[in-house]
Design a protein around this motif. Structure first.
Motif, PDB file in Angstrom:
ATOM      1  N   GLN A 197      14.289  31.012 177.767  1.00  0.00           N
ATOM      2  CA  GLN A 197      15.282  30.215 177.053  1.00  0.00           C
ATOM      3  C   GLN A 197      16.002  29.284 178.034  1.00  0.00           C
ATOM      4  N   HIS A 198      16.392  29.831 179.175  1.00  0.00           N
ATOM      5  CA  HIS A 198      17.123  29.047 180.171  1.00  0.00           C
ATOM      6  C   HIS A 198      16.218  28.018 180.858  1.00  0.00           C
ATOM      7  N   LEU A 199      14.941  28.343 180.985  1.00  0.00           N
ATOM      8  CA  LEU A 199      14.011  27.433 181.648  1.00  0.00           C
ATOM      9  C   LEU A 199      13.440  26.389 180.689  1.00  0.00           C
ATOM     10  N   GLY A 200      13.699  26.549 179.392  1.00  0.00           N
ATOM     11  CA  GLY A 200      13.173  25.611 178.405  1.00  0.00           C
ATOM     12  C   GLY A 200      11.683  25.773 178.174  1.00  0.00           C
ATOM     13  N   ILE A 304      20.384  25.585 170.168  1.00  0.00           N
ATOM     14  CA  ILE A 304      19.699  26.341 171.227  1.00  0.00           C
ATOM     15  C   ILE A 304      19.703  25.541 172.525  1.00  0.00           C
ATOM     16  N   ARG A 305      19.413  24.246 172.402  1.00  0.00           N
ATOM     17  CA  ARG A 305      19.353  23.386 173.580  1.00  0.00           C
ATOM     18  C   ARG A 305      20.725  23.302 174.259  1.00  0.00           C
ATOM     19  N   LEU A 306      21.783  23.182 173.478  1.00  0.00           N
ATOM     20  CA  LEU A 306      23.130  23.099 174.046  1.00  0.00           C
ATOM     21  C   LEU A 306      23.556  24.426 174.679  1.00  0.00           C
ATOM     22  N   ARG A 307      23.152  25.511 174.064  1.00  0.00           N
ATOM     23  CA  ARG A 307      23.547  26.835 174.555  1.00  0.00           C
ATOM     24  C   ARG A 307      22.927  27.145 175.916  1.00  0.00           C
ATOM     25  N   TYR A 308      21.665  26.731 176.095  1.00  0.00           N
ATOM     26  CA  TYR A 308      20.947  27.102 177.313  1.00  0.00           C
ATOM     27  C   TYR A 308      20.739  25.923 178.268  1.00  0.00           C
TER      28      TYR A 308
END
Length: 362
Positions: A197-200, A304-308
């Motif tokens: 999630q953090h690495l996209g 999701i994008r903003l969160r991680y």
């Protein structure tokens, strides 16, 4: 083992690597032989060994390699500090590490890397990408995808991971000539889902174990396309734009509304981002043509994008971009976006191409 023997082993492996990387890029026929007689049997064998469990052995292997590297670095620092007494041990350790990683890279080329030198799907399917026009075709294709999303949104049905996995395997059996479709295809949820999630990262293929992993936290509307994409790698499709094209065409041919919706949505995201980079006002206007369900899904992706969102994902993207360019993928990470062009080309292909029930894989 003496320095001489270690040097001989290292030279043998380096020569093999040089021969493979010299021959395959310039011998297209050899890449097909490689795919049929090396990659496919090896891929099927690896799936028989590792596919029985939902646990990703490849994830564990990466963890082991990370600890191994850390141990090597600490050891080398210690030897350097005591170079007078430990110089001989340092040299032995450097030789051992070079041999180990050269051998791993050889396994990578034999078990996967050779697929990067195969002809592209557009070449293999005799499709002409020349009709794509950067500005006008993007807008035409965006409207096409919006219409498809509005058509299939009412039939979209969230599926569990097990259902997506089983359906995707069936669609490969029904709609491709994939030689690994009986024993070489599988998909697993990665144990690194939170890190991904953090690495996209949505999913990845492990070239050493032959396993395909997906981020277990993926939204249900993204999952079908990503699963079929990662299975494309198990089928011997290396280039990311080709894997996207295969995921797109299989999902459409499946007739499954959920898979079709996921494919059209993923391709819309690629295409719409291309438009947005040039004209954000037009992009916002065209986004407004979408149905409420798709707009809700887009909002979920945004959250999701903003969160991680972090610099970590930028670094991981840069590393993957370098990796792809090292393996003859000139566009690097931007090759994902090239699937927009090939998908549109497939949509415009004559019925003699599109109507074929079986998609050919080089």
């Amino acid at each position: 083992m003496s320095y001489k023997k270690k040097l001989i082993w290292l030279c043998v492996i380096v020569v093999l690597l040089t021969v493979i990387q010299t021959i395959l890029p310039y011998k297209p026929a050899w890449t097909i032989i490689y795919a049929d007689y090396i990659f496919v049997p090896y891929q099927s064998l690896r799936n028989l060994i590792f596919g029985w469990s939902r646990l990703s052995f490849g994830d564990l292997l990466y963890l082991f390699l990370a600890f191994f590297l850390l141990k090597v670095v600490v050891k080398w620092i210690y030897y350097l500090v005591r170079i007078r007494n430990k110089g001989d041990l340092l040299l032995h350790s450097i030789f051992n590490t070079a041999i180990i990683f050269s051998f791993i890279y050889l396994l990578f080329l034999l078990g996967w890397g050779g697929n990067y030198y195969k002809p592209s799907l557009t070449t293999y399917w005799h499709m002409d990408k020349g009709q794509w026009q950067e500005d006008s075709t993007e807008i035409i294709y965006d409207k096409f995808l919006v219409d498809k999303l509005n058509l299939y949104a009412p039939g979209f049905k969230p599926l569990r991971f097990k259902e997506v996995r089983g359906n995707a395997m069936d669609y490969y059996k029904q709609h491709t000539d994939c030689k690994a479709r009986l024993h070489g295809l599988n998909i697993k949820p990665s144990i690194y889902g939170f890190l991904m999630q953090h690495l996209g990262i949505q999913g990845y293929y492990n070239p050493l174990t032959g396993e395909a992993q997906v981020n277990r936290f993926l939204p249900e509307f993204m999952l079908p396309f990503v699963v079929v994409h990662e299975m494309a790698h198990q089928a011997g499709i290396a280039a990311e734009d080709d894997a996207n094209l295969m995921a797109y065409t299989i999902s459409i041919k499946s007739g499954d509304p959920t898979f079709r919706y996921s494919a059209y949505l993923n391709m819309w995201l690629y295409n719409h981002n291309r438009i947005r980079r040039r004209d954000s006002v037009l992009a916002d206007e065209m986004r407004g043509w979408l149905n409420p369900l798709t707009l809700q899904h887009l909002d979920t992706l945004k959250q999701i994008r903003l969160r991680y969102k972090s610099d970590v994902s930028l670094y991981s993207s840069s590393m993957y971009d370098l990796y792809l360019k090292m393996l003859q993928q000139e566009e690097g990470i931007m090759s994902y976006n090239q699937a927009v062009i090939t998908a549109w080309t497939w949509e415009q292909a004559p019925d003699s191409v599109k109507s074929k029930n079986v998609l050919m894989i080089p």
